[in-house]
Write a protein that holds these residues in place. Sequence first.
Motif, PDB file in Angstrom:
ATOM      1  N   MET A 153      12.182  62.727  49.265  1.00 51.45           N
ATOM      2  CA  MET A 153      13.234  61.777  49.608  1.00 51.45           C
ATOM      3  C   MET A 153      12.692  60.510  50.253  1.00 51.45           C
ATOM      4  O   MET A 153      13.463  59.617  50.607  1.00 51.45           O
ATOM      5  CB  MET A 153      14.258  62.439  50.537  1.00 51.45           C
ATOM      6  CG  MET A 153      14.951  63.632  49.887  1.00 51.45           C
ATOM      7  SD  MET A 153      16.223  64.316  50.934  1.00 51.45           S
ATOM      8  CE  MET A 153      17.553  63.183  50.538  1.00 51.45           C
ATOM      9  N   GLY A 154      11.363  60.441  50.431  1.00 48.63           N
ATOM     10  CA  GLY A 154      10.764  59.272  51.057  1.00 48.63           C
ATOM     11  C   GLY A 154      11.156  59.136  52.524  1.00 48.63           C
ATOM     12  O   GLY A 154      11.312  58.028  53.034  1.00 48.63           O
ATOM     13  N   ARG A 155      11.323  60.271  53.194  1.00 49.67           N
ATOM     14  CA  ARG A 155      11.714  60.272  54.606  1.00 49.67           C
ATOM     15  C   ARG A 155      10.695  61.056  55.419  1.00 49.67           C
ATOM     16  O   ARG A 155       9.881  61.799  54.867  1.00 49.67           O
ATOM     17  CB  ARG A 155      13.102  60.898  54.773  1.00 49.67           C
ATOM     18  CG  ARG A 155      14.183  60.050  54.099  1.00 49.67           C
ATOM     19  CD  ARG A 155      15.562  60.624  54.230  1.00 49.67           C
ATOM     20  NE  ARG A 155      15.929  60.861  55.614  1.00 49.67           N
ATOM     21  CZ  ARG A 155      16.992  61.559  55.965  1.00 49.67           C
ATOM     22  NH1 ARG A 155      17.785  62.075  55.034  1.00 49.67           N
ATOM     23  NH2 ARG A 155      17.281  61.740  57.233  1.00 49.67           N
ATOM     24  N   SER A 156      10.791  60.923  56.727  1.00 53.54           N
ATOM     25  CA  SER A 156       9.880  61.673  57.597  1.00 53.54           C
ATOM     26  C   SER A 156      10.375  63.106  57.755  1.00 53.54           C
ATOM     27  O   SER A 156      11.571  63.397  57.599  1.00 53.54           O
ATOM     28  CB  SER A 156       9.788  61.017  58.979  1.00 53.54           C
ATOM     29  OG  SER A 156      10.983  61.206  59.699  1.00 53.54           O
ATOM     30  N   LYS A 157       9.452  63.991  58.081  1.00 53.33           N
ATOM     31  CA  LYS A 157       9.778  65.386  58.343  1.00 53.33           C
ATOM     32  C   LYS A 157      10.766  65.479  59.514  1.00 53.33           C
ATOM     33  O   LYS A 157      11.760  66.202  59.445  1.00 53.33           O
ATOM     34  CB  LYS A 157       8.483  66.138  58.656  1.00 53.33           C
ATOM     35  CG  LYS A 157       8.592  67.603  58.749  1.00 53.33           C
ATOM     36  CD  LYS A 157       7.177  68.194  58.905  1.00 53.33           C
ATOM     37  CE  LYS A 157       7.227  69.608  59.391  1.00 53.33           C
ATOM     38  NZ  LYS A 157       5.895  70.185  59.582  1.00 53.33           N
ATOM     39  N   LYS A 158      10.513  64.709  60.567  1.00 50.86           N
ATOM     40  CA  LYS A 158      11.401  64.698  61.730  1.00 50.86           C
ATOM     41  C   LYS A 158      12.802  64.225  61.333  1.00 50.86           C
ATOM     42  O   LYS A 158      13.809  64.754  61.807  1.00 50.86           O
ATOM     43  CB  LYS A 158      10.828  63.807  62.823  1.00 50.86           C
ATOM     44  CG  LYS A 158      11.664  63.808  64.083  1.00 50.86           C
ATOM     45  CD  LYS A 158      11.065  62.951  65.176  1.00 50.86           C
ATOM     46  CE  LYS A 158      11.978  62.995  66.394  1.00 50.86           C
ATOM     47  NZ  LYS A 158      11.544  62.131  67.447  1.00 50.86           N
ATOM     48  N   GLY A 159      12.863  63.235  60.448  1.00 51.15           N
ATOM     49  CA  GLY A 159      14.153  62.734  59.980  1.00 51.15           C
ATOM     50  C   GLY A 159      14.958  63.805  59.242  1.00 51.15           C
ATOM     51  O   GLY A 159      16.174  63.900  59.410  1.00 51.15           O
ATOM     52  N   ILE A 160      14.269  64.617  58.450  1.00 47.46           N
ATOM     53  CA  ILE A 160      14.949  65.701  57.726  1.00 47.46           C
ATOM     54  C   ILE A 160      15.433  66.760  58.711  1.00 47.46           C
ATOM     55  O   ILE A 160      16.556  67.255  58.609  1.00 47.46           O
ATOM     56  CB  ILE A 160      14.045  66.318  56.638  1.00 47.46           C
ATOM     57  CG1 ILE A 160      13.724  65.271  55.557  1.00 47.46           C
ATOM     58  CG2 ILE A 160      14.697  67.548  56.010  1.00 47.46           C
ATOM     59  CD1 ILE A 160      14.929  64.749  54.784  1.00 47.46           C
TER      60      ILE A 160
END
Length: 184
Positions: A153-160
């Motif tokens: 998703m092109g996001r950070s692990k923390k963001g998920i």
Amino acid sequence: MHSKIKDENMPAIPDKHELFFQLYGSCQNKLYGFLYMMLHNDSDAEDVLQETVVALWENFDKFEEGSNFTAWAMVIAKNKALNYLKMNSRSRVMLRSEFYSRVAEYIDHDNDDYSDRTVAMRECVRKLGNTDQNILKMKYDGNIAINKIAESMGRSKKGIYTTMARIHNVLNECIRRKLASMQR
């Protein structure tokens, strides 16, 4: 347990197999609904349900005839689900322990509305946005690791992780409201 007794004056007493399947059949949907709430995935819930049935059968001699079979079965299902979550904790997002404790509390209340809870959960999941639904599907249906979801998703692990926490809170509140409206 008793074997069937044929006597014209007495009703037949079911044999062990018959009694087990009669009792299990009366609570199978409740067990599945409970496991689905605990595991958030149809396939996992079905697998743990099968493990639960095996454990119920293996321990059926310990069940006291006349006591609450559903409550007894729910305790075994809860233990199987918690064990499953523990064994798969590295590949699955574990919710806060309070969530699992609250779900498990329903066992102690001899509650007959597990199917209502399952219906409410499914309706609430359908109300989520497409992105949130996709994250849930990847994580729980696809059993995809958080870092892989973040990457795709092109996001950070923390963001998920933050998104997952928000989704779980939204679902928890939605389910609570749905159940309250069903009881009116």
